[in-house]
Each structure stands twice: as structure tokens, then as C-alpha cells.
Design a protein around this motif. Structure first.
Motif, PDB file in Angstrom:
ATOM      1  N   HIS A 172       0.981  -1.054   0.167  1.00 46.87           N
ATOM      2  CA  HIS A 172       0.203   0.270   0.222  1.00 46.87           C
ATOM      3  C   HIS A 172       0.473   1.219  -0.227  1.00 46.87           C
ATOM      4  O   HIS A 172       1.689   1.261   0.362  1.00 46.87           O
ATOM      5  CB  HIS A 172      -0.991  -0.097   1.354  1.00 46.87           C
ATOM      6  CG  HIS A 172       0.003   0.348   2.536  1.00 46.87           C
ATOM      7  ND1 HIS A 172      -0.032  -0.949   3.537  1.00 46.87           N
ATOM      8  CD2 HIS A 172      -0.113   1.380   3.162  1.00 46.87           C
ATOM      9  CE1 HIS A 172       1.134  -0.156   4.241  1.00 46.87           C
ATOM     10  NE2 HIS A 172       0.622   1.002   4.257  1.00 46.87           N
ATOM     11  N   ILE A 173       0.990   2.483  -0.331  1.00 47.15           N
ATOM     12  CA  ILE A 173       0.746   3.573  -0.388  1.00 47.15           C
ATOM     13  C   ILE A 173       0.473   4.073   0.608  1.00 47.15           C
ATOM     14  O   ILE A 173      -1.037   4.290   1.005  1.00 47.15           O
ATOM     15  CB  ILE A 173       0.665   4.817  -1.839  1.00 47.15           C
ATOM     16  CG1 ILE A 173       1.972   3.665  -2.258  1.00 47.15           C
ATOM     17  CG2 ILE A 173       1.399   5.559  -1.727  1.00 47.15           C
ATOM     18  CD1 ILE A 173       1.069   4.216  -3.588  1.00 47.15           C
ATOM     19  N   SER A 174       1.090   4.806   2.391  1.00 42.48           N
ATOM     20  CA  SER A 174       0.647   5.884   2.614  1.00 42.48           C
ATOM     21  C   SER A 174       0.707   7.171   2.335  1.00 42.48           C
ATOM     22  O   SER A 174       1.529   8.207   1.940  1.00 42.48           O
ATOM     23  CB  SER A 174       0.697   5.716   4.133  1.00 42.48           C
ATOM     24  OG  SER A 174       0.520   6.298   5.423  1.00 42.48           O
ATOM     25  N   THR A 175      -0.398   7.869   2.377  1.00 44.83           N
ATOM     26  CA  THR A 175      -0.052   9.439   1.638  1.00 44.83           C
ATOM     27  C   THR A 175      -1.200  10.203   2.465  1.00 44.83           C
ATOM     28  O   THR A 175      -2.295   9.232   2.463  1.00 44.83           O
ATOM     29  CB  THR A 175      -0.429   9.475   0.154  1.00 44.83           C
ATOM     30  OG1 THR A 175      -0.023  10.733  -0.167  1.00 44.83           O
ATOM     31  CG2 THR A 175      -0.765   8.752  -0.820  1.00 44.83           C
ATOM     32  N   ARG A 176      -1.568  11.744   1.631  1.00 47.25           N
ATOM     33  CA  ARG A 176      -2.267  12.576   2.426  1.00 47.25           C
ATOM     34  C   ARG A 176      -2.175  13.166   1.001  1.00 47.25           C
ATOM     35  O   ARG A 176      -3.850  14.134   1.583  1.00 47.25           O
ATOM     36  CB  ARG A 176      -2.588  13.016   3.793  1.00 47.25           C
ATOM     37  CG  ARG A 176      -2.827  12.199   4.915  1.00 47.25           C
ATOM     38  CD  ARG A 176      -4.056  12.153   5.340  1.00 47.25           C
ATOM     39  NE  ARG A 176      -4.200  10.745   6.628  1.00 47.25           N
ATOM     40  CZ  ARG A 176      -4.884  10.808   7.462  1.00 47.25           C
ATOM     41  NH1 ARG A 176      -6.224  10.779   6.330  1.00 47.25           N
ATOM     42  NH2 ARG A 176      -4.937   9.537   7.804  1.00 47.25           N
ATOM     43  N   VAL A 177      -2.364  12.923  -0.350  1.00 50.21           N
ATOM     44  CA  VAL A 177      -2.876  13.825  -1.053  1.00 50.21           C
ATOM     45  C   VAL A 177      -4.175  13.749  -1.517  1.00 50.21           C
ATOM     46  O   VAL A 177      -4.798  14.704  -2.420  1.00 50.21           O
ATOM     47  CB  VAL A 177      -1.764  13.415  -1.975  1.00 50.21           C
ATOM     48  CG1 VAL A 177      -0.595  14.052  -1.712  1.00 50.21           C
ATOM     49  CG2 VAL A 177      -1.916  12.256  -3.040  1.00 50.21           C
ATOM     50  N   MET A 178      -5.206  12.880  -1.611  1.00 46.04           N
ATOM     51  CA  MET A 178      -6.404  13.187  -2.098  1.00 46.04           C
ATOM     52  C   MET A 178      -7.652  14.038  -1.395  1.00 46.04           C
ATOM     53  O   MET A 178      -7.339  14.079  -0.247  1.00 46.04           O
ATOM     54  CB  MET A 178      -6.766  10.949  -2.448  1.00 46.04           C
ATOM     55  CG  MET A 178      -8.268  11.435  -2.888  1.00 46.04           C
ATOM     56  SD  MET A 178      -9.354   9.860  -1.843  1.00 46.04           S
ATOM     57  CE  MET A 178      -8.226   8.955  -3.390  1.00 46.04           C
ATOM     58  N   GLU A 179      -7.855  14.573  -1.901  1.00 46.45           N
ATOM     59  CA  GLU A 179      -8.485  15.324  -1.835  1.00 46.45           C
ATOM     60  C   GLU A 179      -9.877  15.685  -2.357  1.00 46.45           C
ATOM     61  O   GLU A 179     -10.626  16.870  -0.837  1.00 46.45           O
ATOM     62  CB  GLU A 179      -8.269  17.362  -1.890  1.00 46.45           C
ATOM     63  CG  GLU A 179      -6.743  17.333  -1.893  1.00 46.45           C
ATOM     64  CD  GLU A 179      -6.403  18.830  -2.292  1.00 46.45           C
ATOM     65  OE1 GLU A 179      -6.623  19.648  -3.134  1.00 46.45           O
ATOM     66  OE2 GLU A 179      -5.201  19.601  -1.592  1.00 46.45           O
ATOM     67  N   ALA A 180     -10.129  14.854  -2.749  1.00 48.97           N
ATOM     68  CA  ALA A 180     -11.769  14.146  -3.008  1.00 48.97           C
ATOM     69  C   ALA A 180     -12.478  14.422  -2.151  1.00 48.97           C
ATOM     70  O   ALA A 180     -13.171  12.645  -2.073  1.00 48.97           O
ATOM     71  CB  ALA A 180     -12.078  14.382  -4.375  1.00 48.97           C
ATOM     72  N   TYR A 181     -13.440  14.419  -1.091  1.00 46.79           N
ATOM     73  CA  TYR A 181     -13.822  14.397   0.160  1.00 46.79           C
ATOM     74  C   TYR A 181     -15.490  13.668  -0.067  1.00 46.79           C
ATOM     75  O   TYR A 181     -15.917  14.512  -1.290  1.00 46.79           O
ATOM     76  CB  TYR A 181     -14.383  15.144   0.623  1.00 46.79           C
ATOM     77  CG  TYR A 181     -15.618  14.744   1.998  1.00 46.79           C
ATOM     78  CD1 TYR A 181     -15.333  14.033   2.549  1.00 46.79           C
ATOM     79  CD2 TYR A 181     -16.874  15.451   1.663  1.00 46.79           C
ATOM     80  CE1 TYR A 181     -16.084  13.234   3.708  1.00 46.79           C
ATOM     81  CE2 TYR A 181     -17.712  14.718   2.720  1.00 46.79           C
ATOM     82  CZ  TYR A 181     -17.322  14.016   4.117  1.00 46.79           C
ATOM     83  OH  TYR A 181     -18.378  13.738   4.744  1.00 46.79           O
ATOM     84  N   GLY A 182     -15.769  12.316  -0.315  1.00 44.40           N
ATOM     85  CA  GLY A 182     -17.167  11.860  -1.057  1.00 44.40           C
ATOM     86  C   GLY A 182     -16.131  10.825  -1.812  1.00 44.40           C
ATOM     87  O   GLY A 182     -17.037   9.570  -2.082  1.00 44.40           O
ATOM     88  N   TYR A 183     -15.582  10.271  -2.747  1.00 43.73           N
ATOM     89  CA  TYR A 183     -14.685   9.766  -3.910  1.00 43.73           C
ATOM     90  C   TYR A 183     -13.873   8.860  -2.863  1.00 43.73           C
ATOM     91  O   TYR A 183     -13.672   8.078  -3.223  1.00 43.73           O
ATOM     92  CB  TYR A 183     -14.202  10.299  -4.200  1.00 43.73           C
ATOM     93  CG  TYR A 183     -14.786  11.462  -5.436  1.00 43.73           C
ATOM     94  CD1 TYR A 183     -15.773  10.411  -6.822  1.00 43.73           C
ATOM     95  CD2 TYR A 183     -15.179  12.209  -5.618  1.00 43.73           C
ATOM     96  CE1 TYR A 183     -16.533  11.052  -7.083  1.00 43.73           C
ATOM     97  CE2 TYR A 183     -16.428  12.818  -6.093  1.00 43.73           C
ATOM     98  CZ  TYR A 183     -17.085  12.618  -7.226  1.00 43.73           C
ATOM     99  OH  TYR A 183     -18.075  13.927  -8.246  1.00 43.73           O
ATOM    100  N   SER A 184     -13.180   9.672  -1.839  1.00 41.23           N
ATOM    101  CA  SER A 184     -12.071   8.912  -1.278  1.00 41.23           C
ATOM    102  C   SER A 184     -12.801   6.981  -0.322  1.00 41.23           C
ATOM    103  O   SER A 184     -13.909   7.671   0.692  1.00 41.23           O
ATOM    104  CB  SER A 184     -10.934   9.115  -0.344  1.00 41.23           C
ATOM    105  OG  SER A 184     -11.891  10.287   0.549  1.00 41.23           O
ATOM    106  N   SER A 185     -11.369   6.529   0.294  1.00 41.01           N
ATOM    107  CA  SER A 185     -12.239   5.124   0.632  1.00 41.01           C
ATOM    108  C   SER A 185     -12.058   5.220   1.999  1.00 41.01           C
ATOM    109  O   SER A 185     -11.680   5.758   2.714  1.00 41.01           O
ATOM    110  CB  SER A 185     -11.462   3.617  -0.045  1.00 41.01           C
ATOM    111  OG  SER A 185     -10.008   4.330   0.491  1.00 41.01           O
ATOM    112  N   PRO A 186     -12.885   3.925   2.394  1.00 35.70           N
ATOM    113  CA  PRO A 186     -13.064   4.415   4.037  1.00 35.70           C
ATOM    114  C   PRO A 186     -11.449   3.564   4.637  1.00 35.70           C
ATOM    115  O   PRO A 186     -11.050   4.670   5.561  1.00 35.70           O
ATOM    116  CB  PRO A 186     -13.818   2.974   4.804  1.00 35.70           C
ATOM    117  CG  PRO A 186     -15.106   2.669   3.483  1.00 35.70           C
ATOM    118  CD  PRO A 186     -14.011   3.035   2.401  1.00 35.70           C
TER     119      PRO A 186
END
Length: 344
Positions: A207-221
């Protein structure tokens, strides 16, 4: 003349040459990105004229431009200088995107390094985004029909399949949302916004540990809980986009009643009851879809939206299922759902 400035850092021209030389050294025949000067791209975009701004995201602004004697139409992404770390990261981005070629992925044409400026040049997508064609339609726009929606979903899934299964090492899209599904002049869907700083799995990591995804609602649990991204995270995001296509609803819409503002929370109970499945379909479809295909479509979406990543399908399985839905004939008249045909 010294090649370094007074602080010991490479000058702009040297920085440009450094990246270009590294691209040439590491690239193979698949990497065809061209080097542009900042002057080239400033001229192409009329000095980054705000009137030519066609998009703005977490990593920068995108301008429509015209390049060269042949007046080639392009999209120029001017990356946010605060979020661009340096030549090495930008080089990784160019090398990664430059070797990715698929009919359902936006093609990188070239790049530019100029001091702190980092720019990427892409093919121009003339027909906007899925968001433009799905939500808040005015009277001049015809709603997408059922088979067009299924064809779009299939194209998006095939783009992801290429990133996950063909590219080596695999690429996690990590920012799949309706605004990042773009259409060319033939309305062929293509995934966009792959970076910058492409997230890739290193050997031995799952896996990759990151905090770059900004699309609230589209991101996985699992992303929301721990910041972990895998290919199954992309599958979850695909499930959200697919449910938007089916329902015509935004994943987050504060204009709706409180209990309907989150698409996933609103839809999940309906997906579990066969008699309520038609309530999920976009009213703009006016019932013009095969009911058995709607049932199968929501079943696919439900599988992609499983809480546990391990229980979600691989994107290649989704592509196979969508192959049927994109071409299935209208073999069932609109009416009551035949419960015996609903997938468990």
C-alpha cells in the motif's frame, strides 16, 4: 558564465537542461514528452490569460493554449509552486506520465521547467468533464442516455485497468472523480489529473501511505482512516463515479435535504431492496433503461463500494461486467422490477 546563482543553486536554463537530460537518459521509446520553454507556453496561453482558464485543482491551474505554427490546441497545467518540491519529483512525474498511453487516459505532450515554474502540456479535451454533462444541466443540454452512461463507465474502468494491470510498476490514480473524467471531440472519456508527484508502490509494499487525495466523498474508508491507498481504493472511487452516473446525483450535494446530501449514505439502503432499486436511477432517464441492466449496474456499484477493500472486485472484473452493460439490448420493458433477476 557560472552555471550556479549566488546561492549555489542551478540557474533556470541549467535546471531546464538538467531535467531534459535526465528524461532523455532514463526515457525509452514510449516517452515522447517534448521540452517547451516558458516563453513558448506563455505565448500559447496569451500570458496565462484568465479568460483561457479551463480548470483549477489542488495542484494548479489549467489553461487552453495554441502551440506552434500549426496552432495545435493544448491544455497547459501550471503547477502550484508551493506544492512542487523540485526537479527530481518533477522528473519522476514526466517519466511516469510520459510512458502512459491509452485511449482512456489524457495524453501528456510536453513539459517545461523554468526556475520555480513547473508546467505540463496535455492534449486538449474539447468537451469538458463528466461533471459538466451529468449535473445541473440547462435546457440546452440533452441528458446522457443509459447506454452512453454505461459506455462512459466502461471507458473509465478500462483506463484504470491499464494503470493497475499494464503499467509497471502499477499506478494508483488516487484522484478519480467526475470532474477528472474528460471528453475529447468524439466524447471518448479519458482520465486526467494524475499528479504531480505520482504515487507509486515500491517493491515489497502492498500500500501507499499518503494524504494527497482531496476529493471528499470519493475517497475510500481505508484512506479516511489511515491514509492508505491501494488499487482497491481506486475501485471504491470508481464505484462512487459509477453511482453518480446511474443516479445523476453528486456524491456530496448540500442543496438536497439533509438525509440525501451524501449519495452513498442515501443510496445504500435502497440498493439492498429490490423494489426500491429504480429509485436510484436518474429521473432524467425517464425510465428509458432495461430494468435488469439497472439491477446489474447497481450490483456492480455496491461491490465497488464495499467497506472492506479486500471484498471489492478487481477493476478487470468490473471491465468485464461493463462490457455487457454497455452493449446489452433493451430486452425488458420499463415497469416493475423482476425480483428473480436481481443479483444477490
Amino acid at each position: 558564465m557560472s552555471q550556479d546563482d549566488e546561492n549555489g543553486k542551478p540557474t533556470e536554463n541549467v535546471a531546464q537542461k538538467m531535467v531534459a537530460n535526465e528524461v532523455l537518459k532514463h526515457a525509452n521509446s514510449e516517452v515522447v514528452a517534448k521540452v517547451y520553454t516558458f516563453h513558448d507556453l506563455a505565448h500559447a496561453t496569451e500570458n496565462f490569460n484568465p479568460d483561457l482558464l479551463v480548470g483549477k485543482g489542488g495542484f494548479g491551474r489549467v489553461y487552453k493554449g495554441h502551440l506552434g505554427d500549426n496552432n495545435q490546441v493544448v491544455a497547459v497545467k501550471q503547477l502550484d509552486m508551493i506544492k512542487v518540491q523540485g526537479n527530481r519529483e518533477f522528473l519522476a512525474e514526466v517519466l511516469t506520465i510520459g510512458r502512459v498511453h491509452h485511449p482512456n487516459l489524457v495524453n501528456l505532450i510536453g513539459y517545461c521547467v523554468n526556475g520555480h515554474q513547473r508546467l505540463l502540456v496535455y492534449e486538449y479535451m474539447a468537451n469538458g468533464s463528466l461533471e459538466d454533462h451529468l449535473f445541473d444541466l440547462d435546457e440546452k443540454k440533452t441528458p446522457l442516455d443509459w447506454y452512453t452512461r454505461m459506455t462512459i463507465a466502461k471507458g473509465v474502468a478500462k483506463g484504470l485497468e491499464y494503470l493497475h494491470n499494464v503499467v509497471d510498476p502499477p499506478i494508483i490514480c488516487r484522484d478519480l472523480k467526475s470532474v477528472n473524467v474528460l471528453f475529447n471531440e468524439d466524447m471518448n472519456p479519458k482520465l486526467s489529473d494524475f499528479g504531480p508527484t505520482k504515487i507509486r508502490k515500491k517493491q515489497g509494499e502492498d500500500h501507499i501511505s499518503t494524504r494527497v487525495m482531496e476529493a471528499y466523498g470519493y475517497s475510500s474508508p481505508e484512506y479516511a482512516m489511515s491514509g492508505e491507498l491501494t488499487t482497491k481504493s481506486d475501485v471504491y472511487s470508481f464505484g462512487v463515479v459509477f453511482l453518480e452516473l446511474i443516479s445523476g446525483r453528486r456524491v456530496i450535494d448540500d442543496k438536497r435535504p439533509t438525509e440525501e446530501q451524501n449519495l452513498i449514505i442515501w443510496a445504500k439502503p435502497l440498493l439492498k431492496e429490490q423494489s426500491k432499486i429504480p429509485m436510484v436511477a436518474d429521473p432524467l432517464l425517464n425510465g428509458n433503461y432495461p430494468l435488469n441492466c439497472l439491477q446489474q449496474a447497481v450490483a456492480i456499484a455496491s461491490m465497488c463500494l464495499q467497506e472492506e477493500a479486500s471484498t471489492r472486485p478487481y477493476i478487470s472484473d468490473v471491465v468485464m461486467a461493463l462490457d455487457y452493460l454497455a452493449t446489452a439490448k433493451d430486452d425488458q420493458e420499463p415497469g416493475n422490477v423482476d425480483e428473480s433477476n436481481v443479483d444477490e
